[in-house]
Design a protein around this motif. Structure first.
Motif, short mmCIF file in Angstrom:
data_model
loop_
_atom_site.label_atom_id
_atom_site.label_comp_id
_atom_site.label_asym_id
_atom_site.label_seq_id
_atom_site.Cartn_x
_atom_site.Cartn_y
_atom_site.Cartn_z
N ILE A 1 0.73 -1.08 0.13
CA ILE A 1 0.08 0.30 -0.08
C ILE A 1 0.86 1.02 -0.20
CG2 ILE A 1 -0.31 -0.07 2.42
CD1 ILE A 1 -3.27 0.98 2.00
N ASP A 2 2.16 1.20 0.45
CA ASP A 2 2.86 2.34 0.40
C ASP A 2 3.18 3.13 -0.74
OD1 ASP A 2 3.13 2.49 3.29
OD2 ASP A 2 5.00 1.51 3.17
N LYS A 3 3.35 2.20 -1.66
CA LYS A 3 3.40 2.61 -3.17
C LYS A 3 2.10 3.60 -3.68
CE LYS A 3 5.08 -0.33 -6.04
NZ LYS A 3 4.97 -1.62 -6.86
N TYR A 4 1.05 3.04 -3.27
CA TYR A 4 -0.28 3.53 -3.37
C TYR A 4 -0.23 5.02 -2.80
CZ TYR A 4 -5.15 4.29 -4.93
OH TYR A 4 -6.21 4.93 -5.16
N LEU A 5 -0.26 4.80 -1.63
CA LEU A 5 -0.41 6.15 -0.71
C LEU A 5 0.68 6.99 -1.07
CD1 LEU A 5 -0.49 4.56 3.06
CD2 LEU A 5 -2.78 5.42 1.37
N LEU A 6 1.67 6.83 -1.42
CA LEU A 6 2.83 7.82 -1.70
C LEU A 6 2.42 8.70 -3.13
CD1 LEU A 6 5.83 6.44 -0.42
CD2 LEU A 6 4.85 8.53 0.35
N SER A 7 1.39 7.70 -3.88
CA SER A 7 1.24 8.26 -5.31
C SER A 7 -0.08 9.25 -5.00
CB SER A 7 0.46 7.31 -6.13
OG SER A 7 1.56 6.30 -6.28
#
Lengths: 224, 283
Positions: free
Chosen positions: A70-76
Motif C-alpha cells: 500500500i505504501d506505493k499507492y499511498l505515496l502516489s
C-alpha cells in the motif's frame, strides 16, 4: 490532519478483520481477571494483560500494509512520507494507551464487582504506566526495524534489536552503579513509583521522538 | 502548447537494468500510450514520475518539478497502479471513507455513481473480488476526485472486453475537454489503437519509437509476402523484416512511396502488437 485521520482509519480497519477474536479474547480475559481478583491485585495484572495482548497489535497493520504494497499507492496520493510514518506512531501510541486504559477500567470494574474493594489504586496505576513505557520501548525499537527490513524479512531483527538495546542499557546501568555505588541505595521501588508518572512521560516522549525520527529517515530514503 | 507532464533525460540505474535518458512530453488534452515488453522500463518510468524512486533528470508535472508539487497539485493526479492498492480486507464503503480523507475534492456522489454503474458489490471485501472487479475499483478511485492528469499502470489488466470498452470510452471523454491528459501503460496494445494520440515504445530502458498515432495509421505499413519474393524488394524500401518458415513480414515506414514502387503488393496497417514485434525482433 485529515490525511493523518484517514491513515489511522486505514489501520483501524485492519482490526475489524478479526473483531470476533478480539471480542472472544476480551471475554476470556475478563473471566480470568474475575477468577484471579480474589487472590491478586488484578488492577496491575489485568491491565498488563490487555496492554501486551492488544496494545502491541498495531504491528499487524504493518503486515497488512506490506502484503498489499500500500505504501506505493499511498505515496502516489497527496500523502507525504512524514504523514505515513507519523500516523503509524500515533496509531501505535493510541492503541497501546487505550488498551491499557480499557484493561485498567475493566479490571477495576471486575475487582469492584467480585471483591467489593480496591487495593492500592494509585500505586497500581503507576505500575501500569511503567508497564506502558516498557511496551513503548519495545514498539519504538521494533518500528524502525520494520521500516528498514520489512515485517517478514525483519522478523529476527525486530526481536534482536530491543533485546540488544535492553542489554546495552543494563550494561550501562551496571557500569554506572559500579562507579557510583551510592546510587544503588538511592533508587528504591518506592522512589521509582513516586516519580513514575513524570518518568514515564519523559521516557515515552524520548522513545517516540527518537524512534519516529529514525523511521522517517529510513522511510524517506527508501525506494518504493 | 501546455504540457501536463514533461520527462527530461530521465535516467535510473539498477545493477541489472538502466533507464536511459528518457524524454517525452504529454500535452493537455492528449493520451500517451507507453508500451513495451515486460522489464522494458514502463513501471520504472511511472515510479519516477510519481516520485517513488530516486532518479537523475527532471520530471515536471503541471509545469512544476515533481519534487516540489504542492498537495493541491498532487490532488489533480489520478493513479492506477497494477500491483498496489488498499488492503484486500476493505470494502467499497471503507475505501470511500479513506479517500475522502485524502482528497479535498473527493466526489462521493460520483464515486457511488460509478460503483452502481459498474455493478461493484458494496458489502463485500476486495479479497472476494475478481482481478477485473478490483481493477474497476482502482479506476473509479483514480477518477472520482476530478483529476487533470491520469497516470495508469496497466489499467485494463484482467478486465473483460465489455468493461475495457467502457473504460476506454471513459478515458476518451476524460481528455475531450482539452485540459486533461492520460499516460497509460499497457500490455494489451489493442486498447491503445482506439484512444492513444501518441505511442511511446520502450525496450531495455530506452525509447525506441515515439510517434503520433496518426503517423502510424497514415505512414506505416505492413507487407506479408512469400520468402521467395523477398529478392524482388529493394532493401531500402523497408525498415524491418521478420522471417517465418515460408513467409516474411516487412515494416514499411513510408507506405505511399512503397505503394508507388510496388503497386502490385498488398499493404496494410500494422497493429501496435505487430509493430512492437517487428521493432524488437525484426532485423
Amino acid at each position: 490532519m485529515n490525511t493523518i485521520k484517514g491513515l489511522m482509519l486505514k489501520d483501524l480497519y485492519v482490526f475489524k478483520n478479526y473483531k470476533k477474536n478480539i471480542y472472544f479474547s476480551i471475554i476470556v480475559f475478563a473471566f480470568i481477571i474475575a477468577m484471579a481478583s480474589i487472590r491478586i491485585n488484578v488492577l496491575v495484572y489485568g491491565s498488563i494483560i490487555f496492554l501486551f495482548f492488544f496494545g502491541m497489535n498495531s504491528i499487524s497493520t504493518f503486515s497488512y500494509d506490506e502484503n498489499s504494497e500500500i505504501d506505493k499507492y499511498l505515496l502516489s496520493l497527496p500523502i507525504t512520507r512524514k504523514e505515513i510514518v507519523f500516523s503509524k506512531y500515533l496509531f501505535t501510541f493510541l492503541n497501546s494507551f487505550l488498551s491499557l486504559i480499557f484493561g485498567f477500567i475493566l479490571s477495576l470494574i471486575i475487582s469492584l464487582l467480585v471483591t467489593h474493594e480496591i487495593n492500592s489504586f494509585f500505586n497500581s496505576l503507576k505500575i501500569c504506566f511503567l508497564a506502558f513505557t516498557s511496551v513503548s520501548f519495545l514498539m519504538c525499537a521494533d518500528i524502525p526495524c520494520i521500516y528498514k527490513w520489512g515485517v517478514e524479512k525483519g522478523r529476527m531483527q525486530s526481536v534482536l534489536v530491543p533485546i540488544l538495546i535492553f542489554f546495552l542499557l543494563s550494561f550501562l546501568s551496571f557500569i554506572i552503579l559500579l562507579i557510583f555505588p551510592n546510587l544503588y541505595n538511592l533508587i528504591t521501588l518506592d522512589k521509582l513509583l513516586s516519580i513514575a508518572p513524570i518518568l514515564c512521560l519523559i521516557l515515552n516522549i524520548f522513545f517516540y521522538y527518537l524512534s519516529f525520527h529514525i523511521s522517517y529517515k529510513i522511510f524517506s530514503k527508501k525506494s518504493i | 502548447m501546455k504540457y501536463n507532464l514533461e520527462v527530461n533525460n530521465l535516467t535510473k540505474e539498477y545493477p541489472d537494468f538502466k533507464l536511459n535518458k528518457l524524454n517525452f512530453k504529454l500535452p493537455a488534452g492528449k493520451i500517451i500510450g507507453l508500451i513495451g515488453k515486460n522489464g522494458s522500463g514502463k513501471t520504472t518510468t511511472i515510479k519516477a514520475i510519481l516520485n517513488l524512486i530516486n532518479y537523475d533528470g527532471q520530471i515536471k508535472i503541471f509545469n512544476e518539478d515533481n519534487h516540489e508539487l504542492t498537495k493541491i497539485e498532487r490532488e489533480q493526479i489520478g493513479i492506477v497502479l497494477d500491483d498496489s492498492f488498499f488492503s484486500p480486507i476493505l470494502n467499497v464503503h471503507d475505501i470511500n471513507n479513506l479517500m475522502r480523507h485524502f482528497y479535498h475534492n473527493w466526489n462521493e456522489k460520483q464515486f457511488y455513481k460509478y460503483v452502481k454503474e459498474f455493478k461493484i458489490p458494496t458489502n463485500r471485501s476486495l479479497k472476494e473480488f475478481s482481478n477485473g472487479m478490483k481493477m474497476k475499483v482502482k479506476v473509479i478511485c483514480a477518477i472520482s476526485h476530478e483529476p487533470k492528469l491520469l497516470i495508469l499502470d496497466e489499467p485494463t489488466n484482467g478486465l473483460d472486453p465489455i468493461f475495457r470498452y467502457e473504460i476506454l470510452d471513459m478515458f476518451s471523454k476524460f481528455v475531450s475537454n482539452n485540459t486533461n491528459s492520460i499516460l497509460i501503460t499497457t500490455h494489451i496494445t489493442s486498447d491503445l489503437e482506439h484512444i492513444a494520440d501518441e505511442i511511446i515504445f520502450m525496450d531495455e530502458g530506452k525509447i525506441i519509437l515515439d510517434t503520433k498515432k496518426e503517423v502510424i495509421d497514415n505512414s506505416y505499413g505492413l507487407v506479408e509476402l512469400p520468402k521467395t519474393d523477398l529478392s524482388t524488394i529493394n532493401k531500402n524500401a523497408y525498415s524491418k523484416i521478420l522471417q517465418y518458415k515460408d513467409t516474411c513480414l516487412l515494416l514499411i515506414m513510408d507506405k505511399t512511396k512503397f505503394m508507388e514502387e510496388y503497386p502490385h503488393l498488398n499493404i496494410r496497417k500494422p497493429s501496435l502488437e505487430e509493430l512492437m514485434l517487428l521493432i524488437v525482433k525484426g532485423v
